[in-house]
Design a protein around this motif. Structure first.
Motif, PDB file in Angstrom:
ATOM      1  N   HIS A   1      -5.944 -31.247   8.607  1.00  0.00           N
ATOM      2  CA  HIS A   1      -6.318 -30.939   7.227  1.00  0.00           C
ATOM      3  C   HIS A   1      -6.110 -29.459   6.938  1.00  0.00           C
ATOM      4  N   ARG A   2      -6.573 -28.626   7.852  1.00  0.00           N
ATOM      5  CA  ARG A   2      -6.476 -27.173   7.686  1.00  0.00           C
ATOM      6  C   ARG A   2      -5.023 -26.693   7.637  1.00  0.00           C
ATOM      7  N   TYR A   3      -4.208 -27.173   8.584  1.00  0.00           N
ATOM      8  CA  TYR A   3      -2.824 -26.709   8.636  1.00  0.00           C
ATOM      9  C   TYR A   3      -1.997 -27.232   7.466  1.00  0.00           C
TER      10      TYR A   3
ATOM     11  N   LYS B   1      -3.133 -27.904   4.491  1.00  0.00           N
ATOM     12  CA  LYS B   1      -3.563 -27.123   3.335  1.00  0.00           C
ATOM     13  C   LYS B   1      -2.852 -25.773   3.323  1.00  0.00           C
TER      14      LYS B   1
ATOM     15  N   ASP C   1      -0.398 -24.280   0.510  1.00  0.00           N
ATOM     16  CA  ASP C   1      -0.627 -22.964  -0.098  1.00  0.00           C
ATOM     17  C   ASP C   1       0.630 -22.098  -0.032  1.00  0.00           C
TER      18      ASP C   1
END
Lengths: 216, 216
Positions: free
Chosen positions: A20-22, A24, A28
């Motif tokens: 999820h973090r990567y 996102k 970005d």
């Protein structure tokens, strides 16, 4: 409601927030397509690990194309249950409780903070980000009438088990526990711990044992 | 200086703070002797797991006696490097940084907090538990002159990598990172992450996927 998954190992589940973090981060940076090899370089997982992980949830890549970042991000959000809203309360409104209440990721990801609780008369009646701090004695009724799913325990450890018992009695489904204690709760209650001192002591262990290599 | 250990798996190391916690609890209850079976019941590890874990560090039990709680607690403290003092600074003095600064376990276990840093002029000059908040521009010099081992990053994620680079340049040995990002640092730098949102998302995943069982 999102699709439900069963019998997925906790090791796989614990890697999902990292995807999820990567993803996102990629969005970005306006990266909309990525190969499993590129993703694996970024994340430090092997490409085959990534394919295996995602296959648990149906698999999303396309041979020769890789992953559509936006689509995969959306799927991971749904898998993580981040398309749903959760009624949330914090118990213990000292420094840590207030820091968590101010933590913007709660609201942003659907963890709808409705109240804090404390025993300290100086704190009761205050508001953190417009969320009220109530007397702990009002907790049970508040949870009963406000559809609360998650209780976040930020009390000193000596009160944590008692608070957990009350949360269970009030029918919350999950506890995010910051007290340095392993709570005893019925099996159907989800408990996720953030044991800060456990994490800190890993640093002192490694500091103390890495030095050896310089001296040998 | 404590004895040093090498080639111990991270899985074993990550269990050590839990031993520390349970042994402290036993001491608080004035329990001075415990069998590996009783300890295993308390901790949820098998007795053989406990013996194997502790054998990595020399083994401390005695056949037919069990463990001397005080002695074992003292040994685990030494193994964890908690008999040593570490110069510590916090970067990012908002809610989370202040909560960590107020976290009594830091001082109690030898993590000697000497300064906080921030860019916000409203915070610079304040004190948290008598520890001053300085301008981030003074960080490098402060670390150089105060024998700082550990930097605790409590900044928003977009500043975290830059701060990590500065901490590495200033020769800290370890970073306790609360920013939701995987830092890139040289291999000899210890990084221990507390990724709060990763932990939170495990709850939403489990909430979302446990419900199934009630409905099937």
């Amino acid at each position: 409601m999102a699709k439900k998954f069963k019998d997925i190992s906790m090791a796989v589940i614990r890697r999902l927030p990292k995807y999820h973090r990567y993803l996102k981060e990629l969005l970005d940076k306006e990266v909309y397509r990525i190969s499993s090899k590129e993703l694996s370089n970024m994340m430090g997982f092997t490409a085959s690990q990534i394919r295996q992980d995602l296959n648990n949830f149906g698999g999303f890549g396309q041979q020769g194309y890789g992953y559509n970042v936006e689509e995969l991000y959306g799927e991971i959000k749904k898998i993580l249950g981040l398309n749903i809203s959760y009624g949330t309360v914090i118990i213990g409104s000292g420094n840590l409780g207030q820091a968590i209440a101010n933590y913007t990721n709660l609201q942003k990801h659907g963890f709808n903070l409705l109240a804090l609780f404390d025993t300290n008369p100086k704190l009761i009646g205050m508001r953190i980000r417009d969320v009220p701090i109530y007397d702990i004695d009002e907790m049970q009724e508040f949870i009963d009438t406000n559809n609360i799913n998650i209780g976040i325990i930020c009390t000193p450890k000596e009160f944590a088990q008692d608070i957990a018992n009350k949360l269970v009695k009030a029918n919350v489904s999950a506890i995010w526990n910051f007290a340095p204690i392993d709570l005893k709760v019925p099996e159907n209650i989800i408990v996720e711990n953030v044991h800060l001192s456990d994490s800190l002591f890993i640093i002192s262990y490694l500091l103390n044992n890495q030095e050896k290599e310089q001296w040998d």
